[in-house]
Design a protein around this motif. Structure first.
Motif, PDB file in Angstrom:
ATOM      1  N   MET A   1     -58.568 -30.017 -58.221  1.00 36.09           N
ATOM      2  CA  MET A   1     -57.873 -31.286 -58.467  1.00 36.09           C
ATOM      3  C   MET A   1     -57.670 -32.059 -57.166  1.00 36.09           C
ATOM      4  O   MET A   1     -57.821 -33.280 -57.132  1.00 36.09           O
ATOM      5  CB  MET A   1     -56.528 -31.051 -59.159  1.00 36.09           C
ATOM      6  CG  MET A   1     -56.672 -30.697 -60.623  1.00 36.09           C
ATOM      7  SD  MET A   1     -55.132 -30.764 -61.567  1.00 36.09           S
ATOM      8  CE  MET A   1     -54.036 -29.772 -60.605  1.00 36.09           C
ATOM      9  N   GLU A   2     -57.334 -31.344 -56.097  1.00 39.40           N
ATOM     10  CA  GLU A   2     -57.147 -32.023 -54.812  1.00 39.40           C
ATOM     11  C   GLU A   2     -58.450 -32.657 -54.343  1.00 39.40           C
ATOM     12  O   GLU A   2     -58.444 -33.790 -53.848  1.00 39.40           O
ATOM     13  CB  GLU A   2     -56.597 -31.029 -53.776  1.00 39.40           C
ATOM     14  CG  GLU A   2     -55.162 -30.642 -54.041  1.00 39.40           C
ATOM     15  CD  GLU A   2     -54.599 -29.591 -53.093  1.00 39.40           C
ATOM     16  OE1 GLU A   2     -53.375 -29.378 -53.121  1.00 39.40           O
ATOM     17  OE2 GLU A   2     -55.376 -28.980 -52.316  1.00 39.40           O
ATOM     18  N   GLN A   3     -59.544 -31.966 -54.510  1.00 36.74           N
ATOM     19  CA  GLN A   3     -60.848 -32.529 -54.130  1.00 36.74           C
ATOM     20  C   GLN A   3     -61.250 -33.669 -55.059  1.00 36.74           C
ATOM     21  O   GLN A   3     -61.776 -34.691 -54.613  1.00 36.74           O
ATOM     22  CB  GLN A   3     -61.920 -31.427 -54.127  1.00 36.74           C
ATOM     23  CG  GLN A   3     -61.770 -30.421 -53.003  1.00 36.74           C
ATOM     24  CD  GLN A   3     -61.783 -31.088 -51.636  1.00 36.74           C
ATOM     25  OE1 GLN A   3     -62.628 -31.911 -51.336  1.00 36.74           O
ATOM     26  NE2 GLN A   3     -60.808 -30.728 -50.801  1.00 36.74           N
ATOM     27  N   ALA A   4     -60.998 -33.489 -56.363  1.00 40.08           N
ATOM     28  CA  ALA A   4     -61.342 -34.535 -57.329  1.00 40.08           C
ATOM     29  C   ALA A   4     -60.558 -35.814 -57.057  1.00 40.08           C
ATOM     30  O   ALA A   4     -61.084 -36.921 -57.201  1.00 40.08           O
ATOM     31  CB  ALA A   4     -61.076 -34.041 -58.756  1.00 40.08           C
ATOM     32  N   GLU A   5     -59.308 -35.666 -56.634  1.00 39.10           N
ATOM     33  CA  GLU A   5     -58.512 -36.855 -56.320  1.00 39.10           C
ATOM     34  C   GLU A   5     -59.140 -37.628 -55.169  1.00 39.10           C
ATOM     35  O   GLU A   5     -59.285 -38.852 -55.238  1.00 39.10           O
ATOM     36  CB  GLU A   5     -57.074 -36.468 -55.969  1.00 39.10           C
ATOM     37  CG  GLU A   5     -56.238 -37.694 -55.635  1.00 39.10           C
ATOM     38  CD  GLU A   5     -54.877 -37.370 -55.063  1.00 39.10           C
ATOM     39  OE1 GLU A   5     -54.148 -38.345 -54.763  1.00 39.10           O
ATOM     40  OE2 GLU A   5     -54.536 -36.190 -54.894  1.00 39.10           O
ATOM     41  N   ILE A   6     -59.519 -36.921 -54.130  1.00 40.41           N
ATOM     42  CA  ILE A   6     -60.124 -37.576 -52.969  1.00 40.41           C
ATOM     43  C   ILE A   6     -61.440 -38.251 -53.350  1.00 40.41           C
ATOM     44  O   ILE A   6     -61.746 -39.354 -52.898  1.00 40.41           O
ATOM     45  CB  ILE A   6     -60.325 -36.572 -51.816  1.00 40.41           C
ATOM     46  CG1 ILE A   6     -58.955 -36.143 -51.280  1.00 40.41           C
ATOM     47  CG2 ILE A   6     -61.177 -37.161 -50.695  1.00 40.41           C
ATOM     48  CD1 ILE A   6     -58.999 -34.963 -50.343  1.00 40.41           C
ATOM     49  N   ALA A   7     -62.211 -37.591 -54.239  1.00 36.49           N
ATOM     50  CA  ALA A   7     -63.503 -38.134 -54.667  1.00 36.49           C
ATOM     51  C   ALA A   7     -63.361 -39.214 -55.742  1.00 36.49           C
ATOM     52  O   ALA A   7     -64.341 -39.872 -56.086  1.00 36.49           O
ATOM     53  CB  ALA A   7     -64.392 -37.000 -55.187  1.00 36.49           C
ATOM     54  N   GLY A   8     -62.145 -39.399 -56.267  1.00 41.30           N
ATOM     55  CA  GLY A   8     -61.929 -40.425 -57.294  1.00 41.30           C
ATOM     56  C   GLY A   8     -62.224 -39.933 -58.696  1.00 41.30           C
ATOM     57  O   GLY A   8     -62.382 -40.737 -59.608  1.00 41.30           O
ATOM     58  N   GLY A   9     -62.287 -38.618 -58.886  1.00 43.86           N
ATOM     59  CA  GLY A   9     -62.646 -38.082 -60.198  1.00 43.86           C
ATOM     60  C   GLY A   9     -61.514 -37.397 -60.936  1.00 43.86           C
ATOM     61  O   GLY A   9     -61.740 -36.795 -61.974  1.00 43.86           O
ATOM     62  N   VAL A  10     -60.296 -37.498 -60.445  1.00 44.41           N
ATOM     63  CA  VAL A  10     -59.173 -36.870 -61.126  1.00 44.41           C
ATOM     64  C   VAL A  10     -58.704 -37.790 -62.254  1.00 44.41           C
ATOM     65  O   VAL A  10     -58.798 -39.016 -62.149  1.00 44.41           O
ATOM     66  CB  VAL A  10     -58.023 -36.570 -60.122  1.00 44.41           C
ATOM     67  CG1 VAL A  10     -57.343 -37.831 -59.662  1.00 44.41           C
ATOM     68  CG2 VAL A  10     -57.026 -35.604 -60.708  1.00 44.41           C
ATOM     69  N   THR A  11     -58.227 -37.212 -63.344  1.00 40.61           N
ATOM     70  CA  THR A  11     -57.768 -38.036 -64.465  1.00 40.61           C
ATOM     71  C   THR A  11     -56.308 -38.410 -64.288  1.00 40.61           C
ATOM     72  O   THR A  11     -55.557 -37.729 -63.580  1.00 40.61           O
ATOM     73  CB  THR A  11     -57.924 -37.293 -65.805  1.00 40.61           C
ATOM     74  OG1 THR A  11     -57.039 -36.166 -65.819  1.00 40.61           O
ATOM     75  CG2 THR A  11     -59.361 -36.838 -66.042  1.00 40.61           C
ATOM     76  N   LEU A  12     -55.913 -39.459 -64.949  1.00 39.04           N
ATOM     77  CA  LEU A  12     -54.511 -39.882 -64.908  1.00 39.04           C
ATOM     78  C   LEU A  12     -53.626 -38.801 -65.523  1.00 39.04           C
ATOM     79  O   LEU A  12     -52.532 -38.536 -65.033  1.00 39.04           O
ATOM     80  CB  LEU A  12     -54.327 -41.200 -65.658  1.00 39.04           C
ATOM     81  CG  LEU A  12     -55.042 -42.413 -65.064  1.00 39.04           C
ATOM     82  CD1 LEU A  12     -54.831 -43.632 -65.940  1.00 39.04           C
ATOM     83  CD2 LEU A  12     -54.570 -42.685 -63.653  1.00 39.04           C
TER      84      LEU A  12
END
Length: 152
Positions: A59-70
């Motif tokens: 999730m931390e990586q996905a947030e940085i990459a713009g791929g985390v969900t709301l």
């Protein structure tokens, strides 16, 4: 001012409030930054969320990459005792953005008309062109035609 314009102004006021926040996303992302600020390990956060430590790292990586969900951001924020908020923050007031679009559209219309007039040897001067752009901008702002946000 008609009802449609009044409603639009109310929405504009809501959006304009975000401009004062000067929100910047931390380089490591919100999840890792808040977790570290709380002194919470990835394993501890994982335990609070009922997921694996590897899932927190994802999730931390996905947030940085713009791929985390709301939905994931909200659940993570709640697990850290926080409230998740997201917003669109305009660079200027909503009204200024609308005025800029109206002027852009007016300039395009006047430029097209000017080309046709020049072909017919009926070109007009710069001062008269500017007055027409201003007049047309005001008209577009008042009417807000259905093609207002179409650039072509």
């Amino acid at each position: 001012m008609n009802v449609r314009q009044a409603v639009r102004r109310q929405y504009q006021a809501l959006v304009d409030i975000t401009r004062g926040g000067k929100i910047q996303v931390p380089a490591e992302g919100w999840i890792r930054t808040v977790r570290k600020a709380l002194g919470m390990s990835g394993a501890q956060l994982a335990g609070r969320m009922g997921v694996t430590r590897a899932r927190i790292a994802q999730m931390e990586q996905a947030e940085i990459a713009g791929g985390v969900t709301l939905k994931s951001m909200q659940a993570t924020a709640e697990a850290m005792g926080c409230r998740f908020v997201y917003a669109f923050v305009p660079p200027d007031t909503v009204e200024a953005i609308i005025v800029a679009q109206a002027r852009k559209k007016a300039e395009a219309i006047v430029a097209t008309a000017g080309k046709h007039m020049a072909l017919e040897d009926q070109a007009v001067g710069g001062n008269r062109t500017e007055r027409e752009v201003s007049r047309l901008t005001s008209e577009l702002l008042y009417e807000m035609p259905s093609d207002f946000w179409q650039d072509k």
